[in-house]
Each structure stands twice: as structure tokens, then as C-alpha cells.
Scaffold this active site. Structure first.
Site, PDB file in Angstrom:
ATOM      1  N   ARG A 101       0.878  -1.191   0.000  1.00 16.68           N
ATOM      2  CA  ARG A 101       0.000   0.000   0.000  1.00 16.68           C
ATOM      3  C   ARG A 101       0.901   1.221   0.000  1.00 16.68           C
ATOM      4  O   ARG A 101       1.740   1.382   0.883  1.00 16.68           O
ATOM      5  CB  ARG A 101      -0.914  -0.003   1.225  1.00 16.68           C
ATOM      6  CG  ARG A 101      -1.640   1.318   1.421  1.00 16.68           C
ATOM      7  CD  ARG A 101      -2.767   1.246   2.404  1.00 16.68           C
ATOM      8  NE  ARG A 101      -3.917   0.555   1.838  1.00 16.68           N
ATOM      9  CZ  ARG A 101      -5.174   0.705   2.262  1.00 16.68           C
ATOM     10  NH1 ARG A 101      -5.442   1.519   3.273  1.00 16.68           N
ATOM     11  NH2 ARG A 101      -6.167   0.042   1.708  1.00 16.68           N
ATOM     12  N   HIS A 128      -7.144   0.796  -6.760  1.00 19.26           N
ATOM     13  CA  HIS A 128      -7.436  -0.033  -5.579  1.00 19.26           C
ATOM     14  C   HIS A 128      -8.072  -1.330  -6.089  1.00 19.26           C
ATOM     15  O   HIS A 128      -9.256  -1.593  -5.867  1.00 19.26           O
ATOM     16  CB  HIS A 128      -8.361   0.726  -4.634  1.00 19.26           C
ATOM     17  CG  HIS A 128      -8.382   0.176  -3.237  1.00 19.26           C
ATOM     18  ND1 HIS A 128      -7.607  -0.896  -2.837  1.00 19.26           N
ATOM     19  CD2 HIS A 128      -9.089   0.564  -2.133  1.00 19.26           C
ATOM     20  CE1 HIS A 128      -7.842  -1.148  -1.567  1.00 19.26           C
ATOM     21  NE2 HIS A 128      -8.728  -0.275  -1.103  1.00 19.26           N
ATOM     22  N   GLN A 131      -9.972  -3.901  -3.820  1.00 14.72           N
ATOM     23  CA  GLN A 131     -11.304  -3.391  -3.476  1.00 14.72           C
ATOM     24  C   GLN A 131     -12.283  -3.708  -4.599  1.00 14.72           C
ATOM     25  O   GLN A 131     -13.410  -4.169  -4.358  1.00 14.72           O
ATOM     26  CB  GLN A 131     -11.224  -1.875  -3.247  1.00 14.72           C
ATOM     27  CG  GLN A 131     -12.543  -1.233  -2.883  1.00 14.72           C
ATOM     28  CD  GLN A 131     -13.038  -1.668  -1.514  1.00 14.72           C
ATOM     29  OE1 GLN A 131     -12.324  -1.563  -0.536  1.00 14.72           O
ATOM     30  NE2 GLN A 131     -14.261  -2.168  -1.444  1.00 14.72           N
ATOM     31  N   ASP A 219     -17.215   7.241  -2.316  1.00 15.70           N
ATOM     32  CA  ASP A 219     -15.993   7.124  -1.514  1.00 15.70           C
ATOM     33  C   ASP A 219     -15.710   8.503  -0.914  1.00 15.70           C
ATOM     34  O   ASP A 219     -16.342   9.500  -1.309  1.00 15.70           O
ATOM     35  CB  ASP A 219     -14.833   6.645  -2.416  1.00 15.70           C
ATOM     36  CG  ASP A 219     -13.532   6.411  -1.634  1.00 15.70           C
ATOM     37  OD1 ASP A 219     -13.591   6.267  -0.395  1.00 15.70           O
ATOM     38  OD2 ASP A 219     -12.455   6.379  -2.270  1.00 15.70           O
ATOM     39  N   CYS A 259     -16.471   1.877  -0.126  1.00 14.80           N
ATOM     40  CA  CYS A 259     -15.334   1.000   0.220  1.00 14.80           C
ATOM     41  C   CYS A 259     -14.981   1.084   1.695  1.00 14.80           C
ATOM     42  O   CYS A 259     -14.331   0.178   2.215  1.00 14.80           O
ATOM     43  CB  CYS A 259     -14.128   1.351  -0.650  1.00 14.80           C
ATOM     44  SG  CYS A 259     -13.602   3.064  -0.451  1.00 14.80           S
ATOM     45  N   ARG A 287     -13.960  -8.541   1.190  1.00 12.34           N
ATOM     46  CA  ARG A 287     -12.524  -8.349   0.917  1.00 12.34           C
ATOM     47  C   ARG A 287     -11.756  -9.641   1.241  1.00 12.34           C
ATOM     48  O   ARG A 287     -10.844 -10.040   0.523  1.00 12.34           O
ATOM     49  CB  ARG A 287     -11.961  -7.199   1.785  1.00 12.34           C
ATOM     50  CG  ARG A 287     -12.553  -5.821   1.506  1.00 12.34           C
ATOM     51  CD  ARG A 287     -12.157  -5.287   0.157  1.00 12.34           C
ATOM     52  NE  ARG A 287     -10.716  -5.232  -0.009  1.00 12.34           N
ATOM     53  CZ  ARG A 287      -9.916  -4.236   0.416  1.00 12.34           C
ATOM     54  NH1 ARG A 287     -10.457  -3.172   1.002  1.00 12.34           N
ATOM     55  NH2 ARG A 287      -8.614  -4.262   0.207  1.00 12.34           N
TER      56      ARG A 287
HETATM   57  N1   CP Z   1     -11.439  -0.062   1.850  1.00 11.41           N
HETATM   58  C1   CP Z   1     -10.188  -0.126   2.328  1.00 11.41           C
HETATM   59  O1   CP Z   1      -9.203  -0.381   1.615  1.00 11.41           O
HETATM   60  O2   CP Z   1     -10.102   0.105   3.677  1.00 11.41           O
HETATM   61  P1   CP Z   1      -8.775   0.239   4.517  1.00 11.41           P
HETATM   62  O3   CP Z   1      -8.141   1.566   4.183  1.00 11.41           O
HETATM   63  O4   CP Z   1      -9.231   0.169   5.951  1.00 11.41           O
HETATM   64  O5   CP Z   1      -7.856  -0.899   4.176  1.00 11.41           O
HETATM   65  N1  NVA Z   2      -9.870   6.783  -1.757  1.00 11.39           N
HETATM   66  C1  NVA Z   2      -9.533   6.371  -0.421  1.00 11.39           C
HETATM   67  C2  NVA Z   2      -9.790   4.900  -0.263  1.00 11.39           C
HETATM   68  C3  NVA Z   2      -9.497   4.344   1.092  1.00 11.39           C
HETATM   69  C4  NVA Z   2      -9.748   2.874   1.182  1.00 11.39           C
HETATM   70  C5  NVA Z   2      -8.086   6.707  -0.121  1.00 11.39           C
HETATM   71  O1  NVA Z   2      -7.235   6.510  -0.992  1.00 11.39           O
HETATM   72  O2  NVA Z   2      -7.814   7.181   0.971  1.00 11.39           O
END
Ligand code: CP
Ligand code: NVA
Length: 301
Positions: A101, A128, A131, A219, A259, A287
Site C-alpha cells: 500500500r 485499488h 477493493q 468514496d 469501500c 474483501r
Molecule cells: N477499503 C479499504 O481499503 O479500507 P482500509 O483503508 O481500511 O484498508
Molecule cells: N480513496 C480512499 C480509499 C481508502 C480505502 C483513499 O485513498 O484514501
């Protein structure tokens, strides 16, 4: 053969459908006692916080018989200036796969280019894809089909929107994205996805986008790393809130997706998030199964 999963577009339509079917079976308890990844180690290198991605990967990896090794940059030499390439080469000698990540998508590309093991995108600023797999599984679970449905994404043209766009292109559903000018999804992602099966339309009016929709998706307005733009974006996105009035424009049996994490009262109201149309907690649960099916596909020969 080593295979990376950096964006949903890395998978074919058939592979995505196979993952969804397998994930649904895993959720139903099929092969629950099997540990196909026994003896393997899977790294989780997270440069941003996470609840769902981290925990669902850790639990799924354990259930498949492997161990998860969680690390943040400050705990490894990456945070002290060791290069991405050297880190990837060294981790490849110990691990069987690496979930990352990070911020710029380019960092993932550099990791994967120097890595001898599969690299999985656990979220970058651009995509993502894990997701999106769970999202597709959830739609299939709730609607019994995906192709041909009408999905409305309301809000910021961010990583989650980009992956949903790739899902539309691969699977073939109609996707309306409603966002303010200047906050559109990535142009290259859009162009590539439009070469696929689905119809993807960018609109300004959230009501028009949500009209007769089977699925409404939103989102956060301010993604991780964008905190400096917070005040400006909160003002700009106000008309894009998913509230009862907007949901009323959709089909009666619409499902509402997010999400998570949600900023309650900003991009979505409590009434909608906690209401009868919301499937957000099933979506979060999925997930686990979607990622287990993905890991099987990438790591079980
Ligand atoms: N939706 C998602 O990726 O959540 P987190 O940031 O908690 O992993
Ligand atoms: N768009 C958001 C998604 C988090 C799961 C971010 O990148 O923070």
C-alpha cells in the site's frame, strides 16, 4: 510463473469472473479445511494506514496456511533511504508474495520491476484493485449478475473510481461517474477501459448519474495523502453527497456501496449508510474472500 496484480486491468474478464465465483464458494465454506499456501510467507508493506485491507489479508493468508509479515517503511531500511529496488530484491529472497500500500503508483511499478515474486497492489493513489474484486463479488452476490447493470459512482474521481472504471470495462456494465469539473478519474485509465465492454460516462449532475441506477457507489472526498486540499474539496463536493434524496432517484431495489472508511455526514449520510439499501459491511467482509481467491490464483500452481 510470477504474476503481479497492480491494477484490475491486469486480469482478463474470465479471470475476474473465476475469482468472483471462487470467492463466493470460499464464503460458503467450500475447501475451508484446505491450506494450499502452507509454508509460505507473504509480506504486507504498508505506507498508509489500513483497517480492512491489512486485516483481511492477514486473516486470509493465515486461513490459507501461510504467514503474513507486516511492515511499515519506518520499521525497515526503506524508511532510511534503502532503495525500492534493493528492498524488492532482498524481500524476494525471503517472501513468496508482497502486498504493498503506497502513494504514487510509480512506486509499485518500481517494486514489481525489481521483484522476483508477485506484487499485489493493496492501494495506490491511482488504483485499488483488491477493493474492486470485492465490489464485483458483492454486486454478484446481491444482484445475481453484474454485466448489464447500471452503476453510478458519485464523488471524487480517485483510486477507487479508477478501479471501478476498469471493472466496468472488463465485465461490461454501464457506469455513470458524477464528479465536479477538475476531479475526473484518470484519463488514461478511462481511455483504456473504454476499449473494453462497458459504457462509461462522466457527468456533472449526481441526480442524472443516479437515475434508475441498480448500484450507487461513493468514496471519501479527501483520500489519504490529500489532507492539504481538505477544506477546498469539502466545499466543492457538497452537491455530491449520497443522501436519501439522491438514493430516491435510483431504482427501488438499488444497493448502496462504499469501500469504507466513510466520513459520515460528508460524502454519505448516516440514514443511507445505515439504511436498508446499504451493503457496505458485506462489501467489507467480502474483501477477505476475494483476496483469498486472488492469492490462490497467483500462488497455487
Ligand atoms: N477499503 C479499504 O481499503 O479500507 P482500509 O483503508 O481500511 O484498508
Ligand atoms: N480513496 C480512499 C480509499 C481508502 C480505502 C483513499 O485513498 O484514501
Amino acid at each position: 510463473m510470477k504474476r503481479h496484480f497492480l491494477r484490475l486491468w491486469d486480469l482478463t474478464k474470465e479471470e475476474i469472473n473465476a475469482i468472483i465465483e471462487r470467492a463466493i464458494s470460499l464464503k460458503a465454506g467450500v475447501d475451508a479445511q484446505q491450506c494450499p499456501l502452507i509454508g509460505k510467507s507473504i509480506g504486507l508493506l504498508f505506507e498508509k494506514p489500513s483497517t480492512r485491507t491489512r486485516i483481511s489479508f492477514e486473516v486470509g493468508i493465515y486461513q490459507l496456511g501461510a504467514q503474513a509479515v507486516y511492515m511499515t517503511p519506518s520499521e525497515i531500511q526503506l524508511g532510511r533511504g534503502e532503495t525500492i529496488e534493493d528492498t524488492a530484491r532482498v524481500l524476494s529472497r525471503y517472501l513468496d508474495a508482497l502486498v504493498i500500500r503506497t502513494f504514487e503508483h510509480e512506486r509499485l511499478i518500481r517494486f514489481s520491476s525489481a521483484s522476483d515474486i508477485p506484487v499485489i497492489n493493496g492501494l495506490s493513489d491511482l488504483h485499488h484493485p483488491c477493493q474492486a474484486l470485492a465490489d464485483l463479488m458483492t454486486i454478484k452476490e446481491k444482484k445475481d449478475r453484474i454485466a448489464g447493470l447500471k452503476v453510478a459512482y458519485i464523488g471524487d474521481g480517485n483510486n477507487v473510481a479508477n478501479s471501478l472504471i476498469e471493472a466496468a470495462g472488463r465485465i461490461g456494465f454501464s457506469l455513470n461517474v458524477a464528479c465536479p469539473e477538475g476531479y475526473e478519474p484518470d484519463a488514461e485509465v478511462l481511455e483504456e477501459a473504454r476499449s473494453g465492454d462497458g459504457e462509461i460516462i462522466i457527468l456533472r449532475d449526481p441526480k442524472e448519474a443516479a437515475g434508475r441506477a441498480d448500484v450507487i457507489y461513493t468514496d471519501v472526498w479527501v483520500s489519504m495523502g490529500q489532507e492539504a486540499e481538505k477544506d477546498k474539496k469539502k466545499k466543492r463536493f457538497q452537491p455530491y453527497q449520497v443522501n436519501l434524496q439522491l438514493v430516491g432517484c435510483a431504482r427501488e431495489d438499488v444497493i448502496v456501496m462504499h469501500c469504507l472508511p466513510a466520513h459520515r455526514g460528508e460524502e454519505i449520510t448516516n440514514e443511507v449508510l445505515d439504511g436498508p439499501s446499504s451493503v457496505v459491511f458485506d462489501q467489507a467482509e467480502n474483501r477477505l474472500y476475494a483476496q483469498k481467491a486472488l492469492l490462490e490464483m497467483l500462488l497455487v500452481q
